[in-house]
Design a protein around this motif. Structure first.
Motif, PDB file in Angstrom:
ATOM      1  N   ASP A 174      64.127  -9.213 151.270  1.00  0.00           N
ATOM      2  CA  ASP A 174      63.366  -8.139 151.910  1.00  0.00           C
ATOM      3  C   ASP A 174      64.208  -7.607 153.065  1.00  0.00           C
ATOM      4  O   ASP A 174      64.576  -8.374 153.960  1.00  0.00           O
ATOM      5  N   HIS A 206      56.627  -9.512 147.764  1.00  0.00           N
ATOM      6  CA  HIS A 206      56.624 -10.526 148.829  1.00  0.00           C
ATOM      7  C   HIS A 206      56.467 -11.937 148.277  1.00  0.00           C
ATOM      8  O   HIS A 206      57.134 -12.861 148.739  1.00  0.00           O
ATOM      9  N   TRP A 226      63.157  -4.765 154.804  1.00  0.00           N
ATOM     10  CA  TRP A 226      62.315  -4.031 155.741  1.00  0.00           C
ATOM     11  C   TRP A 226      62.545  -4.643 157.136  1.00  0.00           C
ATOM     12  O   TRP A 226      62.723  -5.859 157.256  1.00  0.00           O
ATOM     13  N   TRP A 258      64.569  -3.400 149.411  1.00  0.00           N
ATOM     14  CA  TRP A 258      64.862  -4.721 148.864  1.00  0.00           C
ATOM     15  C   TRP A 258      66.220  -4.718 148.176  1.00  0.00           C
ATOM     16  O   TRP A 258      66.648  -3.696 147.653  1.00  0.00           O
ATOM     17  N   HIS A 270      60.561  -5.492 159.385  1.00  0.00           N
ATOM     18  CA  HIS A 270      59.613  -6.563 159.752  1.00  0.00           C
ATOM     19  C   HIS A 270      60.090  -7.940 159.267  1.00  0.00           C
ATOM     20  O   HIS A 270      59.619  -8.957 159.748  1.00  0.00           O
ATOM     21  N   HIS A 308      54.825 -11.727 159.002  1.00  0.00           N
ATOM     22  CA  HIS A 308      55.271 -11.164 157.729  1.00  0.00           C
ATOM     23  C   HIS A 308      54.331 -11.566 156.587  1.00  0.00           C
ATOM     24  O   HIS A 308      53.935 -10.733 155.758  1.00  0.00           O
TER      25      HIS A 308
END
Ligand code: MN3
Length: 191
Positions: A156, A74, A158, A123, A160, A27
């Protein structure tokens, strides 16, 4: 000057067993790093080169925006996590949650709901909007940084971010974030 990948605020295995070193290696080391590399390629030789990351996020569109916002989001996410975090907040953010949501339990339920129902990638955020705190969710790379509300913490969602450790169980990842990872010191510092 090129945009740089900031160091992590903790060791890559420090969030285990809740988020594994393998997740962080991909990540941060692959995804976050790729956004930095792509952004630098896109802005090289343009009038955005030399601008701050925040200025690029606020003024760019398309691929430049997507990569710049993902770099910023991030870094904000890593700071929203800490080993031994989670649980009920203390300090000013605890009071603000009480006033804005009527208590921690209501906040927790609404934040988890927002994070779980962000369709596809994106998010969820706790933000300060005027005198109140609010929960917002954003798709893809979109970020409160382009609006008026001030972000306090983010998660986060997402795939991943959780697929290695939780497979498709996004709600379990969100619950773990709230109970074991969220960095309320960072929220208080941003408030
Ligand atoms: Mn991510």
């Amino acid at each position: 000057m090129a945009i740089e990948l900031p160091p992590l605020p903790w060791a890559e295995d420090a969030l285990a067993p809740h988020i594994s070193a393998e997740t962080i290696q991909y990540h941060y080391g692959k995804h976050h790093n790729a956004y930095v590399t792509n952004l630098n390629k896109l802005i090289e030789g343009t009038d955005l080169a030399g601008k701050s990351l925040e200025d690029i996020v606020k003024s760019a569109e398309g691929g430049v925006f997507n990569n710049a916002a993902q770099v910023w989001n991030h870094t904000f996410y890593w700071n929203s996590l800490k080993p031994g975090g989670g649980g009920k907040p203390s300090g000013a953010v605890a009071d603000a949650i009480e006033q804005s949501f009527g208590g921690y339990d209501a906040f927790r339920q609404q934040f988890a709901q927002a994070a779980a129902t962000q369709f596809g990638s994106g998010w969820a955020w706790l933000v300060k909007d005027g005198d109140k705190l609010a929960i917002v969710k954003t798709p893809n790379a979109e970020t409160p940084l382009t609006g008026v509300a001030k972000p306090l913490i983010t998660i986060d969602v997402w795939e991943h971010a959780y697929y290695v450790d939780y497979r498709n169980a996004r709600p379990k990842y969100i619950e773990t974030y709230l109970d074991h990872l969220v960095n309320w010191d960072f929220a208080n510092a941003n408030l």
